[in-house]
Structures are given as C-alpha cells and as structure tokens.
Scaffold this active site. Structure first.
Site, PDB file in Angstrom:
ATOM      1  N   SER A 254       0.920  -1.490  -0.352  1.00 42.82           N
ATOM      2  CA  SER A 254       0.080   0.004   0.035  1.00 42.82           C
ATOM      3  C   SER A 254       1.093   0.840  -0.255  1.00 42.82           C
ATOM      4  O   SER A 254       1.938   1.312   0.240  1.00 42.82           O
ATOM      5  CB  SER A 254      -1.033  -0.035   1.062  1.00 42.82           C
ATOM      6  OG  SER A 254       0.075   0.202   2.043  1.00 42.82           O
ATOM      7  N   LYS A 255       0.837   2.143  -0.031  1.00 47.41           N
ATOM      8  CA  LYS A 255       1.223   3.585  -0.516  1.00 47.41           C
ATOM      9  C   LYS A 255       1.955   3.965   1.166  1.00 47.41           C
ATOM     10  O   LYS A 255       2.976   4.695   0.850  1.00 47.41           O
ATOM     11  CB  LYS A 255      -0.247   4.682  -0.057  1.00 47.41           C
ATOM     12  CG  LYS A 255      -0.806   5.017  -1.330  1.00 47.41           C
ATOM     13  CD  LYS A 255      -0.299   6.521  -1.697  1.00 47.41           C
ATOM     14  CE  LYS A 255      -1.132   6.296  -3.331  1.00 47.41           C
ATOM     15  NZ  LYS A 255      -2.179   5.592  -4.465  1.00 47.41           N
TER      16      LYS A 255
END
Ligand code: GLU
Length: 504
Positions: A254-255
């Site tokens: 994820s980010k």
C-alpha cells in the site's frame, strides 16, 4: 475456441495505474509474446462513477512506458472490439436476455435498502449475509405487481446450492469453492449496467481469451465466472492467479510502503526496462542469467514460465528497485543516458529545451562523470546542478570544514597560480585540461606547500562544486573547463578571505 494464445489485461480506470496491475500486464505480455499470441487491452469502465478519462490515459501511458504494446484494444482496434466496456452494453444485454429466456437468470425486485436491511439482520444473527433467494420463484403476476409499483429489477444468476465449482489453476493448482457459499449474484444491476463478473465473462468469452492471468484478489470471483461460462454455453478459459504484492513487512502493498502508482516511478526516473525487469521478478524467478537478475526483454520473454510463478505473495522492495535502476543507468551508453536525462534536466530548469550540438556534447560530458553515482534519473538535477550554473551556495559543512581554515586561502592562491600557468586552449584547443595534467599540477602544488594532496583536493572541490562529495575532482574540473574553474576558485578565495577578515 481456437487454440491460439489470447490473453488480456483488463484494468478499471479508477485512479493511478497500480504497480500490481502493471506486473499482471507484464506477465500477460510475456506469456503472449512467448507463445506468439495476442495481448489484448480492455478498459473495464462500467463503473460510471469511479471511471475517469484521465485514468484511461494513465493506463495507456503506463503500458506504453513499459513497452507493453497491446495488439488489440482501444486506439489500436481489432476484430473483437469495441474494447471499452462502456461501448459494449448492447452485447451484455443480449447475453443477459439469453440467460433470462432460458430461466438461468431471474429478475430481482428487491431495493438496495431492503437488501442492506436484510444483510444487517443476518449479520446480527451471525449468518452468512447472502441474498436469500426471495425473488427466485416469483410468479409472473407477482413480478408485474412489483413492476407496476415502479421497481426496476436487477438480474440474478440462479446458482447451484450443492456441489462445488473447481478448476485447475495455472499457478495455484487445484482450487475448489463450495457452491453453497455462493448466492444468486447480480449480473445486471437495476440501472441496466452489467456487474463486473458478468461483463468480464461476456468479454473474455466473446474476445476468445484463452488464458485469464490476473491477480489473486480475483480468485473468489472465478467460481462465479465459471458458472456464468456454463450458463452461457461457452468453454471457459484457463485461469492463473498471480500472487499479491506485499510490502517489506509482508502486509499487502500500500501507499504506506511508498509509491504504488507506476507514474511515480516514471517521475522518479526509473528506467522503463528496469521497471519491467523488476516487476517480472515479483513472484517469479528467472534463475540467474549472465548478468545476475538483469534480463533483457528478449530474455524475459524466452525464460518466462507461468507454471513457475509462486503461490506466495511477492515482496516489492523499493531498495532493490533503486539498486537495479542504478545498474541499468550505469549500463547505458552516454548517448542513451543523455536521451533520458535531457528532459529531466530541462524540466528542472538546468537546460533550455533547444540544445545546440555543443550544449549536447557538454551534457554528455557531465553525464559521463555522474553516471556512476546515481540510482534514479530524478537525482540528476541535484547531482549535476553545479555543472550548469555557478550560482550555488557552499554547503555549510563544506564551509566549516574547509573555507574557515586559515591555510585554505594560501592553498587556493597557489592552485590558481598553477592552473593559470597550465597550457591553455591557445596552445592546444582540443585538450584544455586532462585529469592527469591536473593531478600533476595538484601534486606539485602540494609539494611546494608541503602538504598532502588531500589538503588541496578537498578545498578545491568545495570551491568548484560547493560540496564535499561528488565525482573525481580532476574529471569534473575537466568538464567544467579551465576558465570556469579559475573563476570559481577565485570566488572561493574571496569568500574564505572575507571569512578570515570578519573572524568567523
Ligand atoms: N477490472 C478488473 C480489475 O481491474 C479486472 C480483473 C480481471 O482481470 O478479471 O481488477
């Protein structure tokens, strides 16, 4: 269905082009190229709210950047178009009607509110919140009454309640789902739009896709899709579900772990061939080649083996990507590097857009001495700024370490004198300075001043670059040229003398 290999990437244009999608696209592309097959691009834009034209462009740009040219798809055409789902609605209607007519699908009049109420109820009672089949066996009269009530029906597939739906996955081997876990899922919403599961099957079937290679997050959709193939009377393709991408902490990528959009990697100056090389090795091991883990496109195509793709999640290691990119950058010819670097330097304002041949030659010389030192193209503006402008500040650390030293002024003065008396362009215009002539000069200055060469080299570096680290001093001075070096040395001399005077 013909035996030709036809694979596809079917992204939904709802945001950035995720590296996971890029990796899936690459696996499909490698598989297609290896088998002399066809790589299809289909835009899955039936989600009218979340799909954007900009995201479609991002997909095109991302695939092109990676060199994954699609054989059929938007902008390219092909015999199975259109290749955007929003342009295929009549086709879904036609197929949905077939299912309705044969009784495999039925109309469901339940409203969204009713469905969510019942869902909550089931959750409260600790039941699996499946559709309860309420509209399965409505009589025509009941249906008409609901229609007269102004309700727009959705279409649901009548799914078997017993047995299991199984397939041999190209990556995960035998996979089986109990049918009892599935409910009568919606294939066309009450607004007339097909659901993902329905559209994807109609498209994969009518586009004669032979192998569906997609992310593992699609695994639980596959039994529904297989039931749809059966209901529609199509032979299903083979399925292969590639493992998810994970961060270095092994949680879903994820980010939080850094960039996840392909565009960000382009902006940072990852070389596209490196990105493809790196993505190819996420979940698949090509074995060791002549160059370790560095593979050309041709090698990836010939070595790729879908059956050897791992089941376990693949760790996306940003550090490894940067390391690999450094390898790619170093392996480029200076000309090839210049092609990638010039736009970056123009964007940073260090170069003007229209370079003369002489300016381009100078850029190549700058790159030749910095090539070894960068891992990302985006590091170039900072790493090369002082070659293009004398308008730089001395790093504070460089000032305190060298320019405040009382002996620095004397050293710079001697170096300036020695440099001035080196044979200049008038004598030999081709070779203004050479690294070895400079080394010789510095060695002589050191002897005369009775100091080590380092005591000359460090302040000289600060004077001409403003920094304490960088490429070899003699090499970079050659690139800067004698006149520029002299000017910078004199400026540093003034600076250090001023510091002495003010007693700083
Ligand atoms: N549009 C789907 C997605 O972007 C495609 C999944 C599939 O390949 O079937 O996740």
């Amino acid at each position: 269905m013909s035996s030709a290999v036809r694979v596809r990437i079917a992204p939904s244009p709802t945001g950035s082009f995720h590296v996971g999608t890029a990796r899936t696209a690459l696996f499909n592309y490698l598989f297609a190229r290896q088998h002399g097959g066809t790589f299809v691009l289909r835009i899955e834009d039936t989600d009218q709210v979340r799909s954007t034209a900009e995201a479609v462009e991002t997909i095109f740009a991302g695939l092109r950047w990676l060199g994954l040219d699609w054989d059929e798809g938007p902008e390219k055409g092909g015999p199975f178009g259109p290749y955007r789902q929003s342009e295929r609605l009549p086709l879904y209607d036609e197929q949905a009607q077939k299912l309705l007519d044969s009784g495999v699908a039925y109309e469901c009049f339940c409203t969204a509110e009713e469905l969510s109420q019942r869902r909550e109820q089931m959750l409260k009672q600790k039941q699996d919140p499946k559709y309860d089949g309420r509209c399965r066996d409505l009589t025509v009269t009941q249906q008409e009454a609901l229609r007269a009530d102004g309700r727009q029906p959705a279409l649901r597939l009548r799914t078997p309640q017993t047995g299991a739906t199984s397939w041999t996955d190209l990556i995960r081997d035998e996979v089986s789902f109990e049918n009892a876990l599935l409910d009568d899922f919606v294939i066309r919403k009450s607004d007339g739009f097909p659901t993902y599961n329905f559209a994807v099957v109609v498209d994969d079937a009518t586009m004669e896709i032979s192998h569906v290679i997609r992310g593992e997050d699609g695994l639980s959709n596959t039994p529904r899709q297989l039931l749809l193939y059966e209901a529609l009377g199509y032979q299903p393709p083979l399925f292969g579900h590639v493992p998810l991408l994970l961060g270095t902490d092994r949680s879903k990528l994820s980010k939080r772990h850094g960039a996840t959009g392909l565009e960000e990697f382009r902006q940072r100056g990852v070389v596209p061939d490196c990105m493809a090389n790196f993505l190819a090795l996420l979940g698949w091991s090509a074995g060791a080649g002549e160059e370790g883990e560095l593979f050309t496109r041709e090698e990836l195509i010939s070595r790729f083996d879908l059956g050897a793709v791992n089941k376990a999640g693949a760790v996306f290691d940003h550090e490894k990507l940067e390391w690999m990119n450094g390898c790619y950058l170093r392996a480029l010819s200076v000309d090839a590097l210049a092609e990638l670097a010039v736009p970056v330097l123009v964007e940073a304002g260090l170069l003007s857009g229209n370079l003369s041949e002489a300016e381009l030659t100078q850029v190549r010389r700058v790159l030749a001495v910095t090539q070894e030192r960068i891992k990302l193209l985006s590091e170039l503006p900072d790493a090369t700024r002082y070659f293009f402008t004398a308008d730089f500040q001395y790093e504070p650390k460089a000032v305190s370490k060298w320019l405040t030293k009382p002996e620095t002024a004397g050293i710079l003065l001697r170096l300036i004198g020695a440099l001035e008396s080196m044979p200049g362009p008038a004598l030999d215009p081709g070779v203004e300075l050479t690294p070895w002539s400079l080394e010789e000069t510095v060695r002589k200055v050191a002897e005369q001043a009775e100091v080590s060469a380092g005591k000359i080299i460090h302040p000289a570096r600060v004077a001409v670059t403003g920094r304490t680290f960088g490429p070899g001093l003699f090499e970079l001075m050659v690139v800067l040229g004698k006149a520029e070096c002299l000017q910078r040395l004199r400026r540093a001399l003034d600076y250090t003398e001023a510091l002495q005077r003010t007693g700083e």
